[in-house]
Design an enzyme around this catalytic site. Sequence first.
Site, PDB file in Angstrom:
ATOM      1  CD  GLN A 113      31.498  52.650  41.900  1.00  0.00           C
ATOM      2  OE1 GLN A 113      32.311  53.628  41.709  1.00  0.00           O
ATOM      3  NE2 GLN A 113      31.241  51.750  40.679  1.00  0.00           N
ATOM      4  CG  PHE A 114      34.171  45.954  45.583  1.00  0.00           C
ATOM      5  CD1 PHE A 114      33.923  45.051  44.892  1.00  0.00           C
ATOM      6  CD2 PHE A 114      32.869  46.356  46.035  1.00  0.00           C
ATOM      7  CE1 PHE A 114      32.805  43.534  44.169  1.00  0.00           C
ATOM      8  CE2 PHE A 114      32.283  46.001  45.512  1.00  0.00           C
ATOM      9  CZ  PHE A 114      31.816  44.356  45.090  1.00  0.00           C
ATOM     10  CB  THR A 115      32.134  47.792  41.246  1.00  0.00           C
ATOM     11  OG1 THR A 115      32.025  48.785  41.372  1.00  0.00           O
ATOM     12  CG2 THR A 115      31.391  46.523  41.876  1.00  0.00           C
TER      13      THR A 115
END
Length: 146
Positions: A78-80
Amino acid sequence: MIALIQRVLSARVDVDNQTVGAIGPGLLALVAIQPEDGEAQARRMLERLLGYRVFSDDAGKMNRSLTDTGGGLLLVSQFTLAADTRSGMRPSFTSAASPEHGRHWFERLVTLAKSAHPAVEIGRFGAHMQVHLINDGPVTFWLDAQ
């Protein structure tokens, strides 16, 4: 490397209405890779994921780790989580790794986890995923492996 971990009774990840990873009791780890991350951060994060004491002992205190319980570990990229949200009303992703770098080090974390723990499941890197979970507690922690 950042991980938001949640102690769960169960969790699963669906992609296109198909379950790609599921666990019973254990940890759901949403993982973000940052540009400077490498082998040291992957190894440190795994050590923290497996050793962080978030499960209750017989006295009701959080003294047991995932290794102690043998529970499942569901790793979801989850890059966010690496977004810079300090200013404005829109996140900046300059503090997140490039997709290529992110994929490489997320996959390395998965490889290390599968070699060290018997119950590891994953989401699908880069896919639009639906994450379903029953948080136990709720118990949620932010881990950083610098």
